[in-house]
Design a protein around this motif. Structure first.
Motif, PDB file in Angstrom:
ATOM      1  N   ARG A  73       0.850  -1.194   0.000  1.00 34.09           N
ATOM      2  CA  ARG A  73       0.000   0.000   0.000  1.00 34.09           C
ATOM      3  C   ARG A  73       0.878   1.234   0.000  1.00 34.09           C
ATOM      4  N   GLU A  74       0.469   2.239  -0.767  1.00 31.03           N
ATOM      5  CA  GLU A  74       1.218   3.492  -0.798  1.00 31.03           C
ATOM      6  C   GLU A  74       1.192   4.117   0.592  1.00 31.03           C
ATOM      7  N   ARG A  75       2.362   4.585   1.045  1.00 30.36           N
ATOM      8  CA  ARG A  75       2.468   5.146   2.390  1.00 30.36           C
ATOM      9  C   ARG A  75       2.798   6.630   2.367  1.00 30.36           C
ATOM     10  N   GLY A  76       3.527   7.073   1.341  1.00 31.98           N
ATOM     11  CA  GLY A  76       3.893   8.474   1.245  1.00 31.98           C
ATOM     12  C   GLY A  76       5.013   8.673   0.254  1.00 31.98           C
ATOM     13  N   PHE A  77       5.401   9.916   0.092  1.00 31.61           N
ATOM     14  CA  PHE A  77       6.527  10.216  -0.790  1.00 31.61           C
ATOM     15  C   PHE A  77       7.239  11.451  -0.270  1.00 31.61           C
ATOM     16  N   ALA A  78       8.490  11.583  -0.697  1.00 31.13           N
ATOM     17  CA  ALA A  78       9.293  12.760  -0.374  1.00 31.13           C
ATOM     18  C   ALA A  78      10.187  13.035  -1.573  1.00 31.13           C
ATOM     19  N   ALA A  79      10.470  14.303  -1.812  1.00 31.04           N
ATOM     20  CA  ALA A  79      11.288  14.677  -2.966  1.00 31.04           C
ATOM     21  C   ALA A  79      12.342  15.688  -2.563  1.00 31.04           C
ATOM     22  N   ASP A  80      13.506  15.554  -3.205  1.00 28.61           N
ATOM     23  CA  ASP A  80      14.561  16.552  -3.025  1.00 28.61           C
ATOM     24  C   ASP A  80      14.078  17.884  -3.560  1.00 28.61           C
ATOM     25  N   HIS A  81      14.538  18.943  -2.960  1.00 25.24           N
ATOM     26  CA  HIS A  81      14.363  20.266  -3.556  1.00 25.24           C
ATOM     27  C   HIS A  81      15.504  20.398  -4.555  1.00 25.24           C
ATOM     28  N   PRO A  82      15.215  20.650  -5.837  1.00 24.87           N
ATOM     29  CA  PRO A  82      16.274  20.646  -6.857  1.00 24.87           C
ATOM     30  C   PRO A  82      17.463  21.538  -6.524  1.00 24.87           C
ATOM     31  N   ASP A  83      17.256  22.629  -5.817  1.00 25.32           N
ATOM     32  CA  ASP A  83      18.353  23.542  -5.513  1.00 25.32           C
ATOM     33  C   ASP A  83      19.324  22.965  -4.489  1.00 25.32           C
ATOM     34  N   THR A  84      18.936  21.909  -3.758  1.00 25.77           N
ATOM     35  CA  THR A  84      19.799  21.367  -2.714  1.00 25.77           C
ATOM     36  C   THR A  84      20.762  20.311  -3.246  1.00 25.77           C
ATOM     37  N   ARG A  85      20.588  19.868  -4.470  1.00 25.07           N
ATOM     38  CA  ARG A  85      21.423  18.806  -5.030  1.00 25.07           C
ATOM     39  C   ARG A  85      22.108  19.321  -6.294  1.00 25.07           C
ATOM     40  N   GLN A  86      23.210  20.012  -6.133  1.00 18.21           N
ATOM     41  CA  GLN A  86      23.948  20.576  -7.243  1.00 18.21           C
ATOM     42  C   GLN A  86      24.499  19.462  -8.138  1.00 18.21           C
ATOM     43  N   ASP A  87      24.287  19.572  -9.438  1.00 13.19           N
ATOM     44  CA  ASP A  87      24.820  18.637 -10.429  1.00 13.19           C
ATOM     45  C   ASP A  87      24.413  17.189 -10.210  1.00 13.19           C
ATOM     46  N   VAL A  88      23.348  16.954  -9.441  1.00  8.48           N
ATOM     47  CA  VAL A  88      22.847  15.607  -9.202  1.00  8.48           C
ATOM     48  C   VAL A  88      21.346  15.623  -9.482  1.00  8.48           C
ATOM     49  N   ARG A  89      20.881  14.589 -10.148  1.00  9.47           N
ATOM     50  CA  ARG A  89      19.450  14.494 -10.437  1.00  9.47           C
ATOM     51  C   ARG A  89      18.673  14.386  -9.120  1.00  9.47           C
ATOM     52  N   PRO A  90      17.658  15.217  -8.916  1.00  4.91           N
ATOM     53  CA  PRO A  90      16.881  15.132  -7.669  1.00  4.91           C
ATOM     54  C   PRO A  90      16.092  13.815  -7.600  1.00  4.91           C
ATOM     55  N   ILE A  91      15.857  13.359  -6.377  1.00  9.07           N
ATOM     56  CA  ILE A  91      15.204  12.069  -6.132  1.00  9.07           C
ATOM     57  C   ILE A  91      13.761  12.271  -5.684  1.00  9.07           C
ATOM     58  N   LEU A  92      12.888  11.412  -6.196  1.00 12.22           N
ATOM     59  CA  LEU A  92      11.513  11.286  -5.732  1.00 12.22           C
ATOM     60  C   LEU A  92      11.416   9.914  -5.082  1.00 12.22           C
ATOM     61  N   LEU A  93      11.263   9.881  -3.750  1.00  9.99           N
ATOM     62  CA  LEU A  93      11.230   8.631  -2.999  1.00  9.99           C
ATOM     63  C   LEU A  93       9.784   8.262  -2.683  1.00  9.99           C
ATOM     64  N   LEU A  94       9.371   7.095  -3.172  1.00  9.19           N
ATOM     65  CA  LEU A  94       8.022   6.567  -2.955  1.00  9.19           C
ATOM     66  C   LEU A  94       8.103   5.487  -1.887  1.00  9.19           C
ATOM     67  N   LEU A  95       7.337   5.638  -0.813  1.00 11.11           N
ATOM     68  CA  LEU A  95       7.349   4.656   0.272  1.00 11.11           C
ATOM     69  C   LEU A  95       6.089   3.801   0.190  1.00 11.11           C
ATOM     70  N   LEU A  96       6.294   2.479   0.160  1.00 16.33           N
ATOM     71  CA  LEU A  96       5.195   1.522   0.144  1.00 16.33           C
ATOM     72  C   LEU A  96       5.224   0.707   1.433  1.00 16.33           C
ATOM     73  N   HIS A  97       4.063   0.547   2.052  1.00 19.40           N
ATOM     74  CA  HIS A  97       3.947  -0.292   3.238  1.00 19.40           C
ATOM     75  C   HIS A  97       3.836  -1.737   2.779  1.00 19.40           C
ATOM     76  N   CYS A  98       4.711  -2.582   3.296  1.00 21.48           N
ATOM     77  CA  CYS A  98       4.745  -4.006   2.956  1.00 21.48           C
ATOM     78  C   CYS A  98       4.468  -4.803   4.221  1.00 21.48           C
ATOM     79  N   ALA A  99       3.218  -5.162   4.408  1.00 25.96           N
ATOM     80  CA  ALA A  99       2.812  -5.866   5.625  1.00 25.96           C
ATOM     81  C   ALA A  99       2.941  -7.381   5.474  1.00 25.96           C
TER      82      ALA A  99
END
Length: 139
Positions: A73-99
């Motif tokens: 089940r989808e639990r949440g997500f968090a994303a980098d702010h693009p300005d905080t990661r110089q020369d690195v592709r920002p990450i979108l982290l998807l959290l899934l609950h695995c019961a």
């Protein structure tokens, strides 16, 4: 006009709770980004994979557990702010609950594994995105 960044999709598993109310956490091994920090385990979504398929593959590769994608089940997500990661592709982290999972945890790709209570998870040093997800995690 500022250009929109292209995020790198990454999926992570909130595996638990076990019979004692604990959740599985992974400590990043030396030589990797965020080495020594604790995270919800997972990894990159490969082209052509769904987030659930990627998580099943990543967890099997990392610790040998078999996850049930239908029970996730989808639990949440968090994303980098693009300005905080110089020369690195920002990450979108998807959290899934695995019961639902099968097998015993083994360290197959390095790092330490630990079953932790929510109180313990709140105290572990974590990468910024995992810290944000853990802060909103209530079991």
């Amino acid at each position: 006009m500022k250009r929109n960044p292209t995020y790198l999709p990454v999926v992570a598993a909130a595996i638990g709770p076990d019979g004692e109310g604990r959740w599985l956490m992974h400590r990043r091994p030396a030589g990797k980004a965020h080495a020594g920090l604790w995270e919800f385990p997972g990894g990159k979504i490969e082209p052509g994979e769904s987030p659930r398929e990627a998580l099943v593959r990543e967890i099997a590769e990392e610790c040998g557990l078999r996850l049930d994608p239908g029970a996730m089940r989808e639990r949440g997500f968090a994303a980098d702010h693009p300005d905080t990661r110089q020369d690195v592709r920002p990450i979108l982290l998807l959290l899934l609950h695995c019961a639902v999972w099968d097998g015993e945890v083994r360290s197959l790709e390095g790092g330490e594994w630990r079953w932790c209570s929510l109180a313990e998870i709140s105290q572990l040093p974590k990468p910024p995105l995992d810290a944000r997800l853990a802060a909103s995690f209530s079991g």
